[in-house]
Design a protein around this motif. Sequence first.
Motif, PDB file in Angstrom:
ATOM      1  N   GLN A   1       0.828  -1.203   0.000  1.00 22.34           N
ATOM      2  CA  GLN A   1       0.000   0.000   0.000  1.00 22.34           C
ATOM      3  C   GLN A   1       0.860   1.250   0.000  1.00 22.34           C
ATOM      4  N   GLN A   2       1.926   1.265   0.794  1.00 22.38           N
ATOM      5  CA  GLN A   2       2.809   2.431   0.847  1.00 22.38           C
ATOM      6  C   GLN A   2       3.495   2.669  -0.490  1.00 22.38           C
ATOM      7  N   ALA A   3       4.009   1.603  -1.096  1.00 20.57           N
ATOM      8  CA  ALA A   3       4.698   1.741  -2.379  1.00 20.57           C
ATOM      9  C   ALA A   3       3.744   2.222  -3.470  1.00 20.57           C
ATOM     10  N   LEU A   4       2.511   1.724  -3.450  1.00 27.02           N
ATOM     11  CA  LEU A   4       1.519   2.183  -4.429  1.00 27.02           C
ATOM     12  C   LEU A   4       1.192   3.652  -4.228  1.00 27.02           C
ATOM     13  N   SER A   5       1.015   4.071  -2.986  1.00 33.83           N
ATOM     14  CA  SER A   5       0.639   5.460  -2.717  1.00 33.83           C
ATOM     15  C   SER A   5       1.764   6.434  -3.053  1.00 33.83           C
ATOM     16  N   PHE A   6       3.023   5.985  -2.961  1.00 37.31           N
ATOM     17  CA  PHE A   6       4.162   6.841  -3.311  1.00 37.31           C
ATOM     18  C   PHE A   6       4.528   6.741  -4.788  1.00 37.31           C
ATOM     19  N   GLY A   7       3.786   5.902  -5.542  1.00 40.56           N
ATOM     20  CA  GLY A   7       4.062   5.746  -6.966  1.00 40.56           C
ATOM     21  C   GLY A   7       5.378   5.053  -7.254  1.00 40.56           C
ATOM     22  N   GLU A   8       5.809   4.188  -6.347  1.00 41.08           N
ATOM     23  CA  GLU A   8       7.094   3.510  -6.495  1.00 41.08           C
ATOM     24  C   GLU A   8       7.028   2.252  -7.348  1.00 41.08           C
ATOM     25  N   LEU A   9       5.835   1.703  -7.539  1.00 39.59           N
ATOM     26  CA  LEU A   9       5.688   0.501  -8.348  1.00 39.59           C
ATOM     27  C   LEU A   9       4.248   0.365  -8.819  1.00 39.59           C
ATOM     28  N   LEU A  10       4.065  -0.470  -9.830  1.00 40.07           N
ATOM     29  CA  LEU A  10       2.726  -0.776 -10.351  1.00 40.07           C
ATOM     30  C   LEU A  10       1.886   0.500 -10.530  1.00 40.07           C
ATOM     31  N   ILE A  11       2.403   1.439 -11.279  1.00 36.69           N
ATOM     32  CA  ILE A  11       1.751   2.731 -11.488  1.00 36.69           C
ATOM     33  C   ILE A  11       0.310   2.518 -11.948  1.00 36.69           C
ATOM     34  N   ASP A  12      -0.611   3.226 -11.338  1.00 29.95           N
ATOM     35  CA  ASP A  12      -2.051   3.177 -11.601  1.00 29.95           C
ATOM     36  C   ASP A  12      -2.722   1.885 -11.137  1.00 29.95           C
TER      37      ASP A  12
END
Length: 79
Positions: free
Chosen positions: A35-46
């Motif tokens: 969840q953190q990586a998704l919210s920071f746009g660090e992986l799996l964009i969109d």
Amino acid sequence: FLNGKDDGKDEDFKSVMKMIETKDYLGLYSYDELQQALSFGELLIDFKTLPCDFPPTFKVYRQPGFSYQTQRIPSYTDR
């Protein structure tokens, strides 16, 4: 601290267990690495994932109910 690894951090384990006992799943989800990586746009964009509104399922004993193995911090890493 919800990466499923307990590097000797008993306090992290106790904090997570308290959140589980009080059913603070949204609080637990805020620490989730995916969840953190998704919210920071660090992986799996969109990519979107639903919040976990249930107790962590990693690392539990294989038996009815949720009984957590103490050598790992309960987490959502297996979804």
